[in-house]
Every structure is written in structure tokens, then in C-alpha cells.
Scaffold this active site. Structure first.
Site, PDB file in Angstrom:
ATOM      1  NE  ARG A   1      40.845 -26.050  42.349  1.00  0.00           N
ATOM      2  CZ  ARG A   1      39.587 -25.790  42.762  1.00  0.00           C
ATOM      3  NH1 ARG A   1      39.113 -26.334  43.849  1.00  0.00           N
ATOM      4  NH2 ARG A   1      38.833 -24.974  42.088  1.00  0.00           N
TER       5      ARG A   1
ATOM      6  CD  GLU B   1      37.216 -29.805  46.750  1.00  0.00           C
ATOM      7  OE1 GLU B   1      36.628 -28.864  46.212  1.00  0.00           O
ATOM      8  OE2 GLU B   1      38.046 -30.530  46.150  1.00  0.00           O
TER       9      GLU B   1
ATOM     10  CG  HIS C   1      57.820   5.220  36.749  1.00  0.00           C
ATOM     11  ND1 HIS C   1      59.093   5.295  36.242  1.00  0.00           N
ATOM     12  CD2 HIS C   1      57.770   4.094  37.478  1.00  0.00           C
ATOM     13  CE1 HIS C   1      59.777   4.244  36.666  1.00  0.00           C
ATOM     14  NE2 HIS C   1      59.001   3.508  37.410  1.00  0.00           N
TER      15      HIS C   1
ATOM     16  NE  ARG D   1      37.023 -21.985  42.489  1.00  0.00           N
ATOM     17  CZ  ARG D   1      36.499 -21.230  43.464  1.00  0.00           C
ATOM     18  NH1 ARG D   1      36.776 -19.957  43.538  1.00  0.00           N
ATOM     19  NH2 ARG D   1      35.711 -21.781  44.366  1.00  0.00           N
TER      20      ARG D   1
ATOM     21  NE  ARG E   1      29.857 -26.276  43.247  1.00  0.00           N
ATOM     22  CZ  ARG E   1      31.143 -26.041  43.471  1.00  0.00           C
ATOM     23  NH1 ARG E   1      31.910 -26.964  44.040  1.00  0.00           N
ATOM     24  NH2 ARG E   1      31.671 -24.896  43.168  1.00  0.00           N
TER      25      ARG E   1
ATOM     26  CG  ASN F   1      31.898 -23.728  47.206  1.00  0.00           C
ATOM     27  OD1 ASN F   1      31.464 -23.148  48.194  1.00  0.00           O
ATOM     28  ND2 ASN F   1      32.779 -23.185  46.387  1.00  0.00           N
TER      29      ASN F   1
HETATM   30  C1  PEP Z   1      34.824 -25.892  46.966  1.00  0.00           C
HETATM   31  O1  PEP Z   1      34.398 -26.928  46.474  1.00  0.00           O
HETATM   32  O2  PEP Z   1      34.370 -25.386  48.013  1.00  0.00           O
HETATM   33  C2  PEP Z   1      35.903 -25.157  46.293  1.00  0.00           C
HETATM   34  C3  PEP Z   1      36.498 -24.146  46.865  1.00  0.00           C
HETATM   35  O3  PEP Z   1      36.231 -25.521  45.027  1.00  0.00           O
HETATM   36  P1  PEP Z   1      35.325 -25.183  43.735  1.00  0.00           P
HETATM   37  O4  PEP Z   1      34.247 -24.238  44.156  1.00  0.00           O
HETATM   38  O5  PEP Z   1      36.234 -24.606  42.723  1.00  0.00           O
HETATM   39  O6  PEP Z   1      34.817 -26.533  43.370  1.00  0.00           O
HETATM   40 MG    MG Z   2      35.486 -27.925  44.897  1.00  0.00          MG
END
Ligand code: PEP
Ligand code: MG
Length: 541
Positions: A330, A428, A188, A294, A462, A451
Site C-alpha cells: 500500500r 476506505e 545452517h 503498510r 477512530r 477501519n
Molecule cells: C483501514 O483503514 O481499514 C486500513 C486497513 O488501513 P489503516 O488501518 O492503516 O488506516
Molecule cells: Mg486506512
């Protein structure tokens, strides 16, 4: 400079002079008594006073730390009346003809040892509470004062240990932080320090009386203390402290306030996490929930396939800690840049376009079902939603949903508890955007992964740093896709959020609000600035 390490219980920085707190000599009387009835009466008087004190501490904690924390002192008051504890004390007085001090100390130590030996870390930590209430009675019986441990200037307190009642009694205006040799993160005292926002280090075996009066910095982020830090280090930690203060001020300004624009439009602001380690940041930044858990980090952190029970615990911890806030899990997004050896995935020419995420799950049903069962079981402990990544067709969404349903039926037949879960589709890929009307009819929400949506819309890998000059995060094609997705979702009663990095870009917040986006899920650090931005926007102009 000396460096001491321990366990941090709050991510924060405290800078100031050290005051070493030496507890009073706690030798207690071991006198035998003739008149046991009078000794019982002495004990009962001390017990009654200790209960009064706990009630006063309850009031103090209520003002400084809130209801949940103050409750500790109600529990202490109840512990003081606990039949087993009281009987044990009386038995020592009556049976062994020993004085009340000895009886309280012995019964307290015995009960604390019982708690300390328990397997459950929460119950183990209750041992400190028993010692605390026993000490409160001893102080009353012996007429010793526990209050004046601090001096007159603000200091970092260094002690062997601090009891919850000592912590709450401390004058906060004189307390910069504290360091103890003992203590557990579930105690505590630790909970109190966290809620009172005091940087603290526990289990620091390096403390010494020589630190008294020296300048020091508690670096809660790195679980260490620098005693007599170098000027450069001090400067950089002072800077960090300033940043924290700004954040704290923002937090105070926004805590409990809705994410509503000046003209009255409200939007949910959630946080993205990778596991239980990020939950503190969700709470510290006052996010409304988790918009993207994630879950692949549970796989990436394992040496072999994580079992259903292992995953259940990992999800349950997050869900239970954050309840009643929503947690959107997810399903596993392994593949492409996120690989694990034990899955023995083949090398691919184009991994971003390859065997990944839902594609693995739908072709390896046992693997998928292990995770879905764990998520469904965790859903009984809070507010869980599930979403599927990389969906490009209605067939995939239907297949994933059918598998989820199959898992639910199995669990119910096995007598396992499951909760209700909302089902979402991650948007996506351009394919998902183009069929968003069809997808929206068959799920509860969309979460736009900007993303990947940017990567696949603009054909820009990416992972490839060389492509940076070609990346336009505000590419009109991506923004148009977001707009199309929101419109399609809303045509079919499907709410729409954004969980990719673009959600945190405050230059776009107004556009997202105008599009009708219902939720933005961002990294925990971006939650407060984003909330501030939302509250400054006027869509009527
Ligand atoms: C995305 O693709 O925008 C996303 C949130 O998933 P991640 O970045 O884990 O691929
Ligand atoms: Mg993604």
C-alpha cells in the site's frame, strides 16, 4: 534466578533442565609422515566416508525438516569434493609432509577464515559449514564419536556452538531447545532449528557450566533465558507455551490445506504487515500472502525521507522472502495519526479529513515517485501488487496510475528490471463505495479498509476513545457498503478483499463469504483461526 540474553532464532518457549554439552578435546595430531601417498589414501578414505555420512544426514533432515533444509547436506557433500579444498589438503600432505588430520584441520580453518571475512552475511555464515565438514573428516580420521551428546531425558542443550551436522543428529525427542555462545542467525544450524521448530538462543555470552542440571526457560519472544526462574514467571511462561502449542496444533492441522468451505468455496487468507520484522509471523502462521504491507512504517522508522534505494531494499527483502506469495504494497499512508517530523506537515483542525495519504502523494510527485520506483524495482524479485489508500475520485486513481506508468517507463529506459504489478484501490471512504463501478473498471482489485470506512461512514473518529460506546463494528451501513463494493467489483472483473480489522472478525466470516469477498487480509495471529472458521462453514445451508 539468572537471566541470559542473546539472539532468538525462533519465537517459542522451551522449559526444562539444562544439559551443558562439552565438546571433546579436539587436539589433533601434528605428526609428520614419510609415506605421503599412503596418507593421501587415508584422507581420501575419510573423505569418502564423510560424503556417505552427509548423504545419511540428508535423509534424516529430509524426514525431519524438509527438502530445502536437507539440501544443506548435499551442499556439504559437494564442499567435501571441492577442488580448492581438496587440493589445499593434499598440498599440505605432499608439500609439508604432514599427516591428514593436520592437513584437514589447517585447510578447513583457512577456508573458514576466508568465508568469515566476506561482506555478505550469507557467505560469512558458510564458514560454519566448512568447519563442520572438516570436523566430520577429523572424527573419521581420529575414530572419535560425535553422536552421544544428549542424556536420556529431554533437556535444553547449552553449548559453545553447534554445527549443522550436530544439530540434525540430535534426537529431537530429547531436545527441548538449545543455547549457544556463538553462531549466527544465517547459519545452517539456525535455519535447521527454525524449521524443526526448536526454540533456540544464539550469541548468549552468559552461558556457564554451572547451569548444568538447572531448571530453565528459553523465552524466544524476548531473546533471553531464565535459569532457575521464579514460580510466577515459570507459570506465566508455561501458559504462553500452552498457547503456542495450541497454535502449533492448528498449524499442523491446516498447513497446506486450502481455505475452502465445506461446500467448496475458496477464499484467499493473507496477512497484514508493517515490514520485514513481520515476515516471520506471516510464514509461521502459513498466510497465503500479504494483503496489506503498510509501507508508511518504512517512513515512520526513518529519521529523514527514506531514499529510493533504502525503500527498494526494504520492499525487496519482504518480496523476495515471501516469493512466490503475493505481496500487496500500500503506498504511503502518512498523515492523520501517522506523522513524521521530517515531513513538516502543518497542524490541522481535522487531520483524519486532512492532508494525508494519496493526497500528499499526488501533490508531491517527487516524494511519490521515489516510492513507486522502489516498489517497481522490488517487483522484479517476486509477486508484487500496489494499492492506493484513501481514494475518493476516479481522477485520483488515474493520476496515481499515470505516475506509476511514468516511473515504469523511466526505469525501463534506465535499463532497470521491473516486474508486472496488479493495481488496486483501497475502498476506505463512502465516496469510493458510491463510485466503485467506475473505479473497478480501471483497476485490478479493491481492498476494503474497514477501519477508515467505518470511521468515515459513521462519522466516528477512530482515535477518540470516548466514542467507544457509539462504535458498532457490525454497523449495517458498513456491511452494506462492503456488499455494494463486492458487487461493483465483480461487475467489472475486479476482485475484492478486506484488509481492515473487520476481516479477522470470525462472527462475520460467513457473511463475507456469502457476499462473495475474494480475500481477507488480517493480522498474522488471526490467520489460523480464520482459516479454521472458513473450513467449517457450509454456504449451501
Ligand atoms: C483501514 O483503514 O481499514 C486500513 C486497513 O488501513 P489503516 O488501518 O492503516 O488506516
Ligand atoms: Mg486506512
Amino acid at each position: 534466578m539468572q537471566v541470559g540474553t542473546g539472539k532468538s532464532i525462533l519465537n517459542g518457549i522451551a522449559i526444562g533442565k539444562i544439559k551443558v554439552y562439552k565438546k571433546k578435546d579436539t587436539t589433533i595430531s601434528t605428526a609428520e609422515v614419510e609415506d605421503t601417498a599412503a596418507e593421501i589414501a587415508r584422507f581420501e578414505e575419510a573423505q569418502a566416508k564423510a560424503i556417505e555420512q552427509q548423504t545419511a544426514l540428508y535423509e534424516k533432515a529430509l524426514n525431519e525438516a524438509g527438502e530445502d533444509i536437507a539440501e544443506v547436506f548435499n551442499i556439504h557433500a559437494m564442499m567435501l569434493e571441492d577442488d580448492d579444498f581438496v587440493d589445499a589438503i593434499k598440498e599440505i600432505i605432499n608439500g609439508q609432509k604432514m599427516c591428514a588430520e593436520y592437513a584437514v584441520k589447517t585447510a578447513g580453518n583457512n577456508q573458514a577464515a576466508v568465508f568469515a571475512a566476506m561482506d555478505d552475511p550469507y557467505l560469512q555464515a558458510r564458514s560454519a559449514d566448512v568447519l563442520d565438514i572438516a570436523q566430520a573428516m577429523l572424527d573419521i580420521l581420529q575414530g572419535t564419536d560425535t553422536q552421544s551428546v544428549q542424556g536420556t531425558e529431554p533437556t535444553i542443550l547449552v553449548a559453545e556452538d553447534l554445527a549443522p551436522s550436530e544439530t540434525v543428529r540430535l534426537d529431537k525427542s530429547l531436545l527441548l531447545g538449545f543455547i549457544t555462545r556463538e553462531g549466527s542467525s544465517n547459519s545452517h544450524t539456525a535455519i535447521l532449528a527454525r524449521s524443526m521448530n526448536i526454540p533456540a538462543l544464539i550469541q548468549c555470552k552468559d552461558i556457564t557450566e554451572e547451569w548444568d542440571g538447572q531448571m530453565a526457560v528459553i523465552d524466544g519472544y524476548n531473546a533471553c533465558v531464565y535459569v532457575d526462574p521464579t514460580p510466577d514467571l515459570l507459570k506465566s511462561l508455561q501458559k504462553r507455551q500452552q498457547e503456542d502449542r495450541k497454535k502449533q496444533a492448528l498449524l499442523q492441522e491446516l498447513k497446506g490445506k486450502p481455505n475452502t468451505t465445506l461446500d467448496g468455496k475458496t477464499i484467499n487468507v493473507y496477512a497484514n504487515i508493517g515490514g520485514i520484522g513481520d515476515v516471520g509471523a506471516v510464514q509461521q502462521n502459513d498466510a497465503g500472502g500479504v494483503g496489506l504491507f503498510r509501507s508508511e512504517f518504512v517512513y515512520l522508522n526513518s529519521k529523514d525521507y527514506p531514499t529510493e534505494d533504502y525503500q527498494f531494499e526494504a520492499y525487496k527483502q519482504v518480496v523476495e522472502t515471501l516469493a512466490p506469495r503475493k505481496v500487496i504494497i500500500r503506498t504511503c499512508d502518512i498523515g492523520a495519526d501517522k506523522t513524521v517530523d521530517y515531513m513538516k506537515l502543518d497542524h490541522e483542525e481535522n487531520p483524519a479529513l486532512g492532508y494525508r495519504a494519496i493526497r500528499i502523494c499526488l501533490t508531491r510527485k517527487d516524494f511519490f515517485k521515489t516510492q513507486l520506483r522502489a516498489i517497481l524495482r522490488a517487483s522484479a524479485y517476486g509477486n508484487v501488487s500496489v494499492m492506493f489508500p484513501m481514494i475518493i475520485s476516479l481522477r485520483e486513481l488515474r493520476d496515481a496510475k499515470a505516475t506509476l506508468e511514468e516511473c515504469r517507463k523511466e526505469l525501463v529506459a534506465e535499463g532497470k528490471k521491473v516486474g508486472e504489478v496488479e493495481i488496486g484501490t483501497m475502498i476506505e471512504t463512502p465516496a469510493a463505495v458510491m463510485i466503485a463501478d467506475d473505479l473497478a473498471e480501471e483497476c485490478d482489485f479493491f481492498s476494503i479498509g474497514t477501519n477508515d470506512l467505518t470511521q468515515y461512514t459513521c462519522a466516528l473518529d477512530r482515535q477518540n476513545a470516548k466514542l467507544e460506546p457509539f462504535v458498532n463494528p457490525h454497523h449495517p451501513a458498513v456491511l452494506k457498503m462492503i456488499q455494494m463494493t463486492v458487487e461493483a467489483g465483480h461487475r467489472h472483473n475486479c476482485w475484492v478483499g478486506i484488509c481492515g480489522e473487520l476481516g479477522a472478525d470470525t462472527a462475520l466470516t460467513e457473511s463475507f463469504l456469502r457476499m462473495g469477498v475474494d480475500e481477507l487480509s488480517v493480522n498474522p495471529k488471526s490467520v489460523l483461526p480464520l482459516r479454521k472458521m472458513i473450513r467449517s462453514i457450509d454456504l449451501s445451508k
